[in-house]
Design a protein around this motif. Sequence first.
Motif: not given
Length: 349
Positions: A140, A143, A183, A308-311, A313-316
Amino acid sequence: MQALHWDASRGSVKLVSLEKPQITKPDQLLIKVAYSGVCGTDLHVMKQEFPAAEKVVMGHEFTGTVENIGGEVTGFKIGDNVAVDPNSSCMKCAFCLKGQPNYCPTGGGRSAIGMFQNGGWAEYCVVPVAQVFSLPADLSLATSALCEPMSCLQRGWDMIQPLLDDAKILITGAGMIGLLWASLLHHKGYRNITLSEPTDGRRKLAKNLGLNLKVLTPDILATQYKDVDTAVHGFDLIMDCTGSPRAIEAIFPLLCRGATLCTFGCCPSGSKANICPADIMMKELRIVGSLINPYTFIKAVPLVAAMGERYLDYEKLGVKVYSLDGFDDAFKDLKNGNISKAMFKLNEN
């Protein structure tokens, strides 16, 4: 178009309306900006602690789509998703010719897009094709806006090698860069990671990453190691993400024999830290810096895709998205430590 314009004489950033930029050279691309991040370096510029042009559209971390193409550009087409490396080089000086463009007297961070040339805090930006990188179809634009900071981490990763699989690691500072380092190191397989951070909110973010980090205040860290023989039981790697001379003084004795200290955070120019030269010799320590991203952006794109989203992720990570006209709130939230990073969302389709 809307843009955030820095004026050193005013000492502030202002939302302005500018003409949409046009391609003036055959090797340029016009980028329709989608996401553009606020870096700690940007905050230093706004405090006039870090060099930049007197007047410039800031923003050196950004992604977008190709809007128009110069006559000599190949390998891109209109509509392609891309990320931008803000740093260039002269390719003439001794440093560039030795493969060290980050040392270039006129290039590197000394001519960066978003620092010395108009950048990505705007709806559109013109960029030389050599500084534009295609993105995988499944990555995306949001990301991939982290490609630039991750390219800097990739440089740091290269600088700290070799790092054994069982390394005991300390990261100081749980701002965005500290969280990204945690991360990245976890993604690389490291599990013995301690993160030191004085503020409650940032410690909470570090814990919420879900990486099973040891998250401590600096005081608790100092207490835990007060009576420890750190030459034997200290840290193999300390990654300083604070840029604080006092923090560096505090963590330096925690290095074990053969360890590496990487100063990754930006220290104020001319600042000093008191460390023990005898320890450098007796422990055979390595002290390394890491300066921007020479030839690492091309590595950062697949790295970001793999993490990717695993590491990422904007919210995390504590990344909050704002519109350009919300810049005052973005800067305020950053300065108050309410978030780890502000990201402007502009034109994503």
